[in-house]
Scaffold this motif. Structure first.
Motif, PDB file in Angstrom:
ATOM      1  N   GLY A 121     -26.070  11.788 -39.914  1.00 38.33           N
ATOM      2  CA  GLY A 121     -25.746  12.408 -40.783  1.00 38.33           C
ATOM      3  C   GLY A 121     -25.153  12.139 -41.921  1.00 38.33           C
ATOM      4  N   LEU A 122     -23.825  11.163 -41.607  1.00 38.40           N
ATOM      5  CA  LEU A 122     -23.370  10.272 -41.932  1.00 38.40           C
ATOM      6  C   LEU A 122     -23.844   9.543 -43.405  1.00 38.40           C
ATOM      7  CD1 LEU A 122     -20.502   9.378 -43.284  1.00 38.40           C
ATOM      8  CD2 LEU A 122     -20.256   7.382 -41.176  1.00 38.40           C
ATOM      9  N   ALA A 123     -25.146   9.032 -43.056  1.00 41.21           N
ATOM     10  CA  ALA A 123     -25.821   8.047 -43.930  1.00 41.21           C
ATOM     11  C   ALA A 123     -26.733   9.599 -44.806  1.00 41.21           C
ATOM     12  CB  ALA A 123     -26.874   7.300 -42.842  1.00 41.21           C
ATOM     13  N   ARG A 124     -27.023  10.374 -44.195  1.00 41.80           N
ATOM     14  CA  ARG A 124     -27.826  10.891 -45.289  1.00 41.80           C
ATOM     15  C   ARG A 124     -26.122  11.486 -46.204  1.00 41.80           C
ATOM     16  NH1 ARG A 124     -29.826  14.130 -41.552  1.00 41.80           N
ATOM     17  NH2 ARG A 124     -27.545  15.279 -41.527  1.00 41.80           N
ATOM     18  N   LEU A 125     -25.712  12.160 -46.005  1.00 40.40           N
ATOM     19  CA  LEU A 125     -24.919  12.021 -46.713  1.00 40.40           C
ATOM     20  C   LEU A 125     -24.099  10.863 -47.894  1.00 40.40           C
ATOM     21  CD1 LEU A 125     -22.401  14.762 -48.302  1.00 40.40           C
ATOM     22  CD2 LEU A 125     -20.817  13.136 -46.700  1.00 40.40           C
ATOM     23  N   PRO A 165     -14.872  11.479 -37.963  1.00 38.35           N
ATOM     24  CA  PRO A 165     -15.938  11.235 -37.263  1.00 38.35           C
ATOM     25  C   PRO A 165     -17.032  12.430 -36.238  1.00 38.35           C
ATOM     26  CG  PRO A 165     -13.461  11.578 -36.718  1.00 38.35           C
ATOM     27  CD  PRO A 165     -14.043  12.200 -38.703  1.00 38.35           C
ATOM     28  N   MET A 166     -16.753  13.506 -37.226  1.00 41.78           N
ATOM     29  CA  MET A 166     -17.018  14.401 -36.600  1.00 41.78           C
ATOM     30  C   MET A 166     -18.737  14.582 -37.267  1.00 41.78           C
ATOM     31  SD  MET A 166     -15.931  15.462 -39.398  1.00 41.78           S
ATOM     32  CE  MET A 166     -14.659  15.648 -38.964  1.00 41.78           C
ATOM     33  N   LEU A 167     -19.018  13.649 -37.796  1.00 41.66           N
ATOM     34  CA  LEU A 167     -20.489  13.662 -38.153  1.00 41.66           C
ATOM     35  C   LEU A 167     -21.331  12.403 -37.713  1.00 41.66           C
ATOM     36  CD1 LEU A 167     -19.998  13.672 -42.543  1.00 41.66           C
ATOM     37  CD2 LEU A 167     -20.648  15.442 -41.137  1.00 41.66           C
ATOM     38  N   SER A 168     -22.513  12.749 -37.068  1.00 41.28           N
ATOM     39  CA  SER A 168     -23.732  11.707 -36.260  1.00 41.28           C
ATOM     40  C   SER A 168     -23.826  10.669 -37.236  1.00 41.28           C
ATOM     41  CB  SER A 168     -24.379  12.662 -36.210  1.00 41.28           C
ATOM     42  OG  SER A 168     -25.548  12.779 -37.521  1.00 41.28           O
ATOM     43  N   ASP A 169     -24.402   9.436 -37.113  1.00 36.92           N
ATOM     44  CA  ASP A 169     -24.723   8.759 -37.907  1.00 36.92           C
ATOM     45  C   ASP A 169     -26.007   8.585 -38.532  1.00 36.92           C
ATOM     46  OD1 ASP A 169     -23.101   7.306 -36.248  1.00 36.92           O
ATOM     47  OD2 ASP A 169     -24.810   5.478 -35.561  1.00 36.92           O
ATOM     48  N   VAL A 210     -13.534  16.159 -47.679  1.00 36.13           N
ATOM     49  CA  VAL A 210     -12.068  15.774 -46.923  1.00 36.13           C
ATOM     50  C   VAL A 210     -13.048  16.909 -45.843  1.00 36.13           C
ATOM     51  CG1 VAL A 210      -9.829  17.365 -46.806  1.00 36.13           C
ATOM     52  CG2 VAL A 210     -10.072  16.507 -48.978  1.00 36.13           C
ATOM     53  N   PRO A 211     -13.492  15.777 -44.542  1.00 34.28           N
ATOM     54  CA  PRO A 211     -14.082  16.362 -44.099  1.00 34.28           C
ATOM     55  C   PRO A 211     -13.271  17.547 -43.019  1.00 34.28           C
ATOM     56  CG  PRO A 211     -14.398  13.751 -43.494  1.00 34.28           C
ATOM     57  CD  PRO A 211     -12.565  13.977 -44.712  1.00 34.28           C
ATOM     58  N   SER A 212     -14.113  18.640 -42.434  1.00 31.90           N
ATOM     59  CA  SER A 212     -13.571  19.092 -41.656  1.00 31.90           C
ATOM     60  C   SER A 212     -14.074  19.685 -39.785  1.00 31.90           C
ATOM     61  CB  SER A 212     -13.322  21.052 -42.431  1.00 31.90           C
ATOM     62  OG  SER A 212     -13.794  21.726 -41.185  1.00 31.90           O
ATOM     63  N   PRO A 213     -13.661  19.624 -39.404  1.00 28.11           N
ATOM     64  CA  PRO A 213     -13.640  19.798 -37.861  1.00 28.11           C
ATOM     65  C   PRO A 213     -15.479  20.496 -37.483  1.00 28.11           C
ATOM     66  CG  PRO A 213     -11.704  20.229 -37.356  1.00 28.11           C
ATOM     67  CD  PRO A 213     -12.376  20.324 -39.136  1.00 28.11           C
ATOM     68  N   ALA A 214     -15.152  22.044 -39.023  1.00 26.31           N
ATOM     69  CA  ALA A 214     -16.433  23.003 -38.226  1.00 26.31           C
ATOM     70  C   ALA A 214     -17.844  21.573 -39.328  1.00 26.31           C
ATOM     71  CB  ALA A 214     -16.379  23.675 -39.299  1.00 26.31           C
ATOM     72  N   ASP A 215     -17.731  20.384 -39.624  1.00 26.15           N
ATOM     73  CA  ASP A 215     -19.405  20.369 -40.554  1.00 26.15           C
ATOM     74  C   ASP A 215     -19.260  19.287 -39.231  1.00 26.15           C
ATOM     75  OD1 ASP A 215     -18.096  20.889 -42.383  1.00 26.15           O
ATOM     76  OD2 ASP A 215     -16.410  19.649 -44.098  1.00 26.15           O
ATOM     77  N   ALA A 216     -19.412  19.425 -37.861  1.00 27.28           N
ATOM     78  CA  ALA A 216     -19.623  18.685 -37.035  1.00 27.28           C
ATOM     79  C   ALA A 216     -21.201  19.182 -36.700  1.00 27.28           C
ATOM     80  CB  ALA A 216     -19.370  18.968 -36.046  1.00 27.28           C
ATOM     81  N   ASP A 217     -22.025  17.798 -36.618  1.00 28.24           N
ATOM     82  CA  ASP A 217     -23.622  17.599 -36.269  1.00 28.24           C
ATOM     83  C   ASP A 217     -23.595  18.295 -34.734  1.00 28.24           C
ATOM     84  OD1 ASP A 217     -24.496  17.166 -38.346  1.00 28.24           O
ATOM     85  OD2 ASP A 217     -23.966  14.892 -38.073  1.00 28.24           O
ATOM     86  N   THR A 218     -24.808  19.031 -34.565  1.00 28.00           N
ATOM     87  CA  THR A 218     -25.052  19.916 -33.345  1.00 28.00           C
ATOM     88  C   THR A 218     -25.113  18.300 -32.415  1.00 28.00           C
ATOM     89  OG1 THR A 218     -26.754  21.839 -34.045  1.00 28.00           O
ATOM     90  CG2 THR A 218     -27.125  21.204 -32.096  1.00 28.00           C
ATOM     91  N   GLY A 219     -23.557  18.790 -31.330  1.00 22.11           N
ATOM     92  CA  GLY A 219     -23.719  18.002 -30.350  1.00 22.11           C
ATOM     93  C   GLY A 219     -22.437  16.801 -30.881  1.00 22.11           C
ATOM     94  N   THR A 220     -22.142  17.097 -31.553  1.00 22.66           N
ATOM     95  CA  THR A 220     -21.237  16.716 -31.866  1.00 22.66           C
ATOM     96  C   THR A 220     -19.587  16.516 -32.006  1.00 22.66           C
ATOM     97  OG1 THR A 220     -22.868  15.044 -32.836  1.00 22.66           O
ATOM     98  CG2 THR A 220     -20.245  14.644 -34.022  1.00 22.66           C
ATOM     99  N   SER A 242     -14.884   1.030 -37.988  1.00 22.57           N
ATOM    100  CA  SER A 242     -15.379   0.228 -37.633  1.00 22.57           C
ATOM    101  C   SER A 242     -17.272   0.911 -38.062  1.00 22.57           C
ATOM    102  CB  SER A 242     -15.931  -0.089 -36.242  1.00 22.57           C
ATOM    103  OG  SER A 242     -14.770  -1.112 -36.073  1.00 22.57           O
ATOM    104  N   ARG A 243     -17.426   2.055 -37.601  1.00 26.70           N
ATOM    105  CA  ARG A 243     -18.591   2.561 -37.163  1.00 26.70           C
ATOM    106  C   ARG A 243     -19.226   3.220 -39.122  1.00 26.70           C
ATOM    107  NH1 ARG A 243     -20.692   8.426 -36.931  1.00 26.70           N
ATOM    108  NH2 ARG A 243     -18.522   9.170 -38.120  1.00 26.70           N
ATOM    109  N   SER A 244     -18.518   3.752 -40.036  1.00 28.48           N
ATOM    110  CA  SER A 244     -18.502   3.797 -41.122  1.00 28.48           C
ATOM    111  C   SER A 244     -18.694   1.820 -42.080  1.00 28.48           C
ATOM    112  CB  SER A 244     -17.807   4.150 -42.229  1.00 28.48           C
ATOM    113  OG  SER A 244     -16.241   3.837 -41.929  1.00 28.48           O
ATOM    114  N   LEU A 245     -17.439   0.813 -41.177  1.00 30.87           N
ATOM    115  CA  LEU A 245     -18.611   0.000 -41.896  1.00 30.87           C
ATOM    116  C   LEU A 245     -19.443  -0.768 -41.786  1.00 30.87           C
ATOM    117  CD1 LEU A 245     -14.848  -2.030 -41.780  1.00 30.87           C
ATOM    118  CD2 LEU A 245     -15.694  -1.336 -43.763  1.00 30.87           C
ATOM    119  N   ASP A 246     -19.956  -0.547 -40.082  1.00 29.70           N
ATOM    120  CA  ASP A 246     -21.255  -1.137 -40.143  1.00 29.70           C
ATOM    121  C   ASP A 246     -22.054  -0.142 -40.633  1.00 29.70           C
ATOM    122  OD1 ASP A 246     -22.692  -2.753 -38.275  1.00 29.70           O
ATOM    123  OD2 ASP A 246     -23.366  -0.978 -36.773  1.00 29.70           O
TER     124      ASP A 246
END
Length: 387
Positions: free
Chosen positions: A101-105, A95-99, A226-236, A119-123
């Motif tokens: 950022g998630l799509a780019r990864l 959830p720390m990644l923006s849409d 393994v997601p980390s809170p430090a990976d959050a996009d700017t503003g996320t 729901s977000r990642s499935l959509d």
């Protein structure tokens, strides 16, 4: 009060206040955690954990199949490994990644496997798919043409999903599917409930291991992110439980804590230490008895007064005759009648049935009770007198 007693009293009061403060601190800590933070199961879907909900067994199986498994605990490592060679990306909910950022990864991987899809990642990644129902874990036939599912045969389902356009659903159950697969050129994007299929507990069941290896072992390299809170996009930022609850929850919990503290101080207040005080008078038992007698006389309830006398007489007769304390009143009357050789109806009238209407009748009934008890005592003394 002696100095020793006063000292003990002060220590008890101090200990009580310390316990109260500690309890309020614990309640406050729990409330703060619920409002401002949150937690997740520590070992759930953790690739290095041997716990039942961990996935170290799957990592070992993939390595034995010749797959190089890289556990990336930050986004930079995952992106570097995905850029080095075609690889499969195993992605938990992030959830720390923006849409974007998630799509780019996901775009950097040849194959993507969502093991904790929301729901977000499935959509976003599985072409408009969505969450469906959750069912009790049970084996289900694949009923699809996906090679990994068809080769594995029956596998477990738990969380179910609804496929979007162009998405293949496998393992159907109750209006949903346990596995979704979307073809995108040479690669695929798959979604499944990792807790029901991939964990150390679930992997040996039915065809779970075959499904896991078929979906995660398509490439020579597997990047387990393994997601980390430090990976959050700017503003996320990672949403906390406080972010997900209505705005009134935080002030309501603070108000409850303040009210609890105020009530504890109010109810726990003392006006100095307790003082032992000697009673000014001693009340004799006879005075208490006389007082109750006056109350009975004032109420004019002769029947109730006689019942009290009868109960006391029956208790004494039970002890005299060696009966059980639970013996019913009728059986006590029958035993007395048998002991005295008297008419049972008469004895029952004295001990149970007769109902006086006036004070004179009450006195007469009391005399009959006394005479009956005296007669029983006399028969017992006669038996014990040696001849």
């Amino acid at each position: 009060m002696t100095s020793t007693t006063a000292s003990k009293t002060r220590r008890r009061i101090g200990a009580g206040w310390l316990a109260l403060v500690a309890a309020l601190a614990v309640v406050g800590l729990i409330g703060t955690t619920l409002v401002f933070g949150g937690w997740t199961p520590r070992d759930a879907l953790e690739p290095g954990s041997p716990a039942p909900e961990g996935t170290r067994a799957l990592v070992r199986v993939l390595e034995q199949q010749g797959v190089r498994v890289v556990i990336a605990r930050d986004r930079a490592t995952a992106e570097r490994e995905l850029a080095a060679a075609p690889a499969t990306l195993v992605l938990r909910d992030a959830p720390m990644l923006s849409d974007a950022g998630l799509a780019r990864l996901a775009a950097e991987a040849r194959d993507v496997v969502l093991i904790e899809p929301r729901s977000r990642s499935l959509d976003l990644l599985v072409n408009g798919s969505s969450l469906a129902d959750v069912v009790e874990e049970r084996p289900v036939d694949p009923s699809c043409d996906v090679p990994a599912a068809r080769a594995a045969g029956p596998s477990r389902v738990g969380e179910l999903y609804r496929p979007g356009d162009g998405v293949t659903g496998c393992y159907p159950a109750e209006g949903g599917f346990g596995v979704l697969v979307r073809e995108n050129g040479e690669g695929t994007t798959a979604a499944l409930d990792g807790l029901s299929v991939l964990t150390n507990r679930a992997l040996p069941l039915d065809g779970n291991a075959a499904v896991a290896v078929g979906l995660l072992g398509r490439s020579p390299t597997l990047v387990w992110y393994v997601p980390s809170p430090a990976d959050a996009d700017t503003g996320t930022a990672v949403p906390t439980l406080g972010d997900l609850t209505p705005p009134w929850v935080t002030p309501a919990m603070v108000l409850l804590l303040v009210a609890g503290l105020t009530a504890a101080v109010w109810r726990g207040r003392r006006f100095g230490p307790l003082v032992a005080e000697r009673l000014p008078v001693t009340v004799r038992v006879s005075e208490t008895t006389e007082g109750r007698a006056r109350l009975y006389a004032a109420s004019g309830d002769a029947d109730h007064a006689l019942n009290e006398l009868r109960r006391a007489a029956r208790r004494r007769l039970v002890r005299l005759l060696g009966l059980s304390a639970r013996t019913p009143a009728q059986q006590v009357a029958d035993a007395v009648a048998e002991r005295l050789g008297a008419d049972r109806a008469v004895v029952r009238g004295i001990l149970i049935d007769d109902s006086p209407r006036t004070d004179r009748e009450l006195v007469a009934a009391s005399d009959r009770l006394r005479d009956l008890e005296t007669s029983v005592r006399a028969t017992l003394r006669t038996e014990r007198t040696p001849r």
